[in-house]
Design an enzyme around this catalytic site. Structure first.
Site, PDB file in Angstrom:
ATOM      1  N   HIS A 123      36.323  28.288  34.662  1.00 15.58           N
ATOM      2  CA  HIS A 123      35.280  29.187  35.151  1.00 15.58           C
ATOM      3  C   HIS A 123      33.976  28.778  34.488  1.00 15.58           C
ATOM      4  CE1 HIS A 123      33.763  33.504  35.908  1.00 15.58           C
ATOM      5  NE2 HIS A 123      32.766  32.764  35.523  1.00 15.58           N
ATOM      6  N   GLU A 160      40.031  31.321  51.206  1.00 14.61           N
ATOM      7  CA  GLU A 160      39.556  30.067  50.618  1.00 14.61           C
ATOM      8  C   GLU A 160      40.740  29.211  50.212  1.00 14.61           C
ATOM      9  OE1 GLU A 160      37.485  31.140  47.055  1.00 14.61           O
ATOM     10  OE2 GLU A 160      35.551  31.322  48.043  1.00 14.61           O
ATOM     11  N   LYS A 161      40.529  27.923  50.098  1.00 14.69           N
ATOM     12  CA  LYS A 161      41.494  27.034  49.457  1.00 14.69           C
ATOM     13  C   LYS A 161      41.690  27.530  48.025  1.00 14.69           C
ATOM     14  CE  LYS A 161      43.957  23.286  49.052  1.00 14.69           C
ATOM     15  NZ  LYS A 161      45.195  23.215  49.841  1.00 14.69           N
ATOM     16  N   ARG A 165      33.929  38.052  21.927  1.00 17.42           N
ATOM     17  CA  ARG A 165      33.789  39.484  22.206  1.00 17.42           C
ATOM     18  C   ARG A 165      34.732  40.243  21.281  1.00 17.42           C
ATOM     19  NH1 ARG A 165      33.181  40.614  28.671  1.00 17.42           N
ATOM     20  NH2 ARG A 165      31.843  38.828  29.160  1.00 17.42           N
ATOM     21  N   GLY A 174      35.930  40.437  40.382  1.00 13.42           N
ATOM     22  CA  GLY A 174      36.668  40.804  39.183  1.00 13.42           C
ATOM     23  C   GLY A 174      38.172  40.774  39.380  1.00 13.42           C
ATOM     24  N   GLY A 175      38.626  40.104  40.456  1.00 10.91           N
ATOM     25  CA  GLY A 175      40.059  39.866  40.600  1.00 10.91           C
ATOM     26  C   GLY A 175      40.836  40.883  41.419  1.00 10.91           C
ATOM     27  N   GLU A 195      31.009  33.326  43.390  1.00 15.72           N
ATOM     28  CA  GLU A 195      30.230  34.553  43.590  1.00 15.72           C
ATOM     29  C   GLU A 195      28.991  34.622  42.698  1.00 15.72           C
ATOM     30  OE1 GLU A 195      32.754  38.039  41.688  1.00 15.72           O
ATOM     31  OE2 GLU A 195      34.059  36.819  42.929  1.00 15.72           O
ATOM     32  N   ARG A 232      22.887  40.592  37.800  1.00 19.24           N
ATOM     33  CA  ARG A 232      22.572  41.395  36.603  1.00 19.24           C
ATOM     34  C   ARG A 232      22.468  40.467  35.401  1.00 19.24           C
ATOM     35  NH1 ARG A 232      28.303  41.726  37.176  1.00 19.24           N
ATOM     36  NH2 ARG A 232      29.281  40.658  35.410  1.00 19.24           N
TER      37      ARG A 232
HETATM   38  C1  MV4 Z   1      39.788  31.827  42.850  1.00 20.90           C
HETATM   39  C2  MV4 Z   1      40.768  31.171  42.064  1.00 20.90           C
HETATM   40  C3  MV4 Z   1      41.323  30.024  42.603  1.00 20.90           C
HETATM   41  N1  MV4 Z   1      40.932  29.567  43.810  1.00 20.90           N
HETATM   42  N2  MV4 Z   1      39.428  31.332  44.048  1.00 20.90           N
HETATM   43  C4  MV4 Z   1      39.331  35.643  40.055  1.00 20.90           C
HETATM   44  C5  MV4 Z   1      38.231  36.640  39.948  1.00 20.90           C
HETATM   45  C6  MV4 Z   1      37.234  36.315  41.003  1.00 20.90           C
HETATM   46  N3  MV4 Z   1      35.909  36.346  40.449  1.00 20.90           N
HETATM   47  C7  MV4 Z   1      37.608  34.963  41.498  1.00 20.90           C
HETATM   48  N4  MV4 Z   1      38.875  34.616  40.895  1.00 20.90           N
HETATM   49  C8  MV4 Z   1      39.520  33.473  41.232  1.00 20.90           C
HETATM   50  N5  MV4 Z   1      39.186  32.941  42.414  1.00 20.90           N
HETATM   51  C9  MV4 Z   1      39.997  30.230  44.508  1.00 20.90           C
HETATM   52  N6  MV4 Z   1      39.622  29.771  45.705  1.00 20.90           N
HETATM   53  C10 MV4 Z   1      41.105  31.690  40.824  1.00 20.90           C
HETATM   54  C11 MV4 Z   1      40.478  32.862  40.400  1.00 20.90           C
HETATM   55  C12 MV4 Z   1      40.855  33.314  39.090  1.00 20.90           C
HETATM   56  C13 MV4 Z   1      39.931  33.343  38.055  1.00 20.90           C
HETATM   57  C14 MV4 Z   1      38.604  32.960  38.256  1.00 20.90           C
HETATM   58  C15 MV4 Z   1      37.697  32.985  37.239  1.00 20.90           C
HETATM   59  C16 MV4 Z   1      38.108  33.383  35.967  1.00 20.90           C
HETATM   60  C17 MV4 Z   1      39.384  33.775  35.749  1.00 20.90           C
HETATM   61  C18 MV4 Z   1      40.321  33.758  36.778  1.00 20.90           C
HETATM   62  C19 MV4 Z   1      41.650  34.136  36.543  1.00 20.90           C
HETATM   63  C20 MV4 Z   1      42.547  34.132  37.560  1.00 20.90           C
HETATM   64  C21 MV4 Z   1      42.154  33.717  38.837  1.00 20.90           C
END
Ligand code: MV4
Length: 455
Positions: free
Chosen positions: A208, A200-201, A339, A164-165, A288, A292
């Site tokens: 998403h 991670e890179k 939503r 969740g960031g 990830e 649920r």
């Molecule tokens: C990342 C990414 C870029 N590169 N991982 C944010 C929440 C978590 N679930 C994973 N997230 C991210 N992981 C890598 N290697 C960018 C995000 C990300 C993000 C991911 C999904 C939905 C919204 C987001 C908003 C900002 C950053």
């Protein structure tokens, strides 16, 4: 099949689970906090037990209180919904010890998925593509520098117990890595009582995309396609749709095949969502697993015709997926979910209070999942989601048109809602052209910001 289940949740998802149970002829027990005495989930369940004061920690998150309610009402199973205890492995373990079926994955799998680095390693081992990064937990700044040098900057440091960031840091140069590492470790230790980090890179502007899956107790795993969830603000999704307007069929097929194998191999059970990031070249990388049912499950239900919550209950009772589904999963049309939150559409400030007037939209292609009613009160203690508006159409354009029509007919008076924001997004040419990534909302808000002092 179970004769009686307890729903350990509130709001629209509690009502959604009660509906699935009713369709299966199962009796239901609601639990509620003192703030939810007059909620619809309490009214529509066959029985209801008050489990504590308004604060979640003392009611919906209170494991002894929920288990006591289950014991005194003699239920055979508990559905946790989303949020609250849904991904709490300790709770699932207590259910097991009390011989109450937990409608969700085993405690072991829930625990593994909560440790993101473990989930990442398991997916890699079973052929699901992950981003280049560390192997296991980083031992310190030294190793982080080595891994980053090998995979190249920018990189992202993530808390293994996070999600969740929270507890994430983007690192663009080796010079800033040590500070970022210490900050991320501090934050992770504080927020999750676990300072473990992995690396991670970093992908700059990913989309998403997540896949819905369901596994039974007999080794069968089915994938219900993907959802595009890029339209989100501060890690809160605002709009989700299915299918993704940009996923290439061959990438989808490869991912579905890899996930089926991987989730069968790890012995996964019940509903799960696998999150991926999509790079600008269209490739998907695992990030990830959410162990649920999710808020946005109705868009998948709309395009597959499968009741996912009913399916969760049936697999938890031991039924086989092929018997439940009665044939291959088929996909038809396009669905979008907005939503509707009780919050100001421009400032995003929470807006709890009494709903003075309510008109819910309907008509062809429209579904509303809500526990809101006229004169009902939205309490300030819980999340701000008050309704989910789902539009279905033969294609994306028809779904958008029906969504716009339904948003126009959706009236909520007495509190602020995100309805006007959704109306503006659904009219945005970028959204209409599916030019969406995780930075879409930021761009949209900057582009449409009201200029107060114009020349
Ligand atoms: C990342 C990414 C870029 N590169 N991982 C944010 C929440 C978590 N679930 C994973 N997230 C991210 N992981 C890598 N290697 C960018 C995000 C990300 C993000 C991911 C999904 C939905 C919204 C987001 C908003 C900002 C950053």
């Amino acid at each position: 099949m179970f004769k009686k289940i307890l729903v350990a949740n509130r709001g629209e998802i509690a009502l959604r689970v009660i509906c699935a149970a009713k369709d299966l002829g199962i009796r239901t027990v609601a639990v509620y906090s003192e703030a939810d005495r007059y909620s619809l989930h309490v009214r529509f369940a066959d029985e209801a037990v008050c489990i504590g004061p308004a604060k979640s920690a003392l009611s919906y998150l209170n494991i002894p209180a929920v288990i006591s309610a289950a014991e005194i009402t003699n239920v055979e199973a508990i559905h946790p919904g989303y949020g609250f205890l849904s991904e709490n492995a300790d709770f699932a373990e207590v259910c097991r010890a009390c011989e109450i079926a937990f409608i969700g994955p085993t405690p072991e799998l829930t625990r593994m998925m909560g440790l993101k680095q473990q989930a990442r390693t398991a997916m890699k081992e079973h052929g699901v593509p992950i981003l280049p990064g560390s192997e296991g937990i980083l031992t310190g700044v030294e190793e982080a520098l080595e891994v980053a040098a090998k995979i190249g900057y920018p990189v992202i440091l993530k808390a293994s117990a996070g999600g969740g960031g929270r507890g994430m840091r983007v690192v663009r140069t080796p010079e800033e890595l040590p500070n970022m590492f210490n900050q991320a470790q501090q934050e992770a230790g504080g927020a999750f009582s676990c300072p473990d980090l992995y690396c991670e890179k970093f992908i700059e502007r990913p989309r998403h995309i997540e896949f819905q899956l369901m596994a039974d107790h007999h080794g069968n795993v089915e994938i219900f396609g993907e959802r595009e969830c890029s339209v989100q603000r501060r890690h809160q999704k605002l709009i989700e749709e299915a299918p993704s307007p940009v996923l290439l069929p061959e990438v989808r097929e490869r991912t579905v095949a890899a996930l089926k194998k991987a989730f069968a191999a790890i012995g996964y059970r019940n509903a799960g969502t696998v999150e991926f990031l999509m790079d600008t070249d269209g490739s998907l990388y695992f990030i990830e697993v959410n162990a649920r049912i999710q808020v946005e499950h109705p868009v998948t239900e709309a395009i597959t015709g499968v009741d996912l919550v009913k399916t969760q209950i049936r697999v938890a009772a031991g039924e086989k997926l092929p018997d439940i589904l009665g044939g291959p999963i088929t996909f038809r049309g396009h669905a979008i979910e907005c939503r509707i939150n009780a919050e100001h559409p421009e400032t995003f400030a929470p807006s709890p209070g009494r709903i003075q007037a309510l008109n819910l939209p309907g008509g062809i292609g429209i579904r509303v999942d809500t526990a809101a009613y006229q004169e009902g009160v939205i309490p300030p203690y819980y999340d701000s989601l008050i309704a989910k508006l789902i539009a279905y159409g033969q294609d994306r354009n028809e779904a958008i048109a029906r969504m716009q029509r339904a948003l126009g007919l959706f009236v909520v008076e007495g509190i602020h809602t995100s309805i006007p924001l959704h109306q503006r997004i659904l009219a945005d040419p970028a959204f209409i052209n599916a030019e969406i990534d995780t930075h879409y909302i930021q761009r949209f808000l900057e582009k449409t910001k009201k200029v107060v002092f114009e020349e």
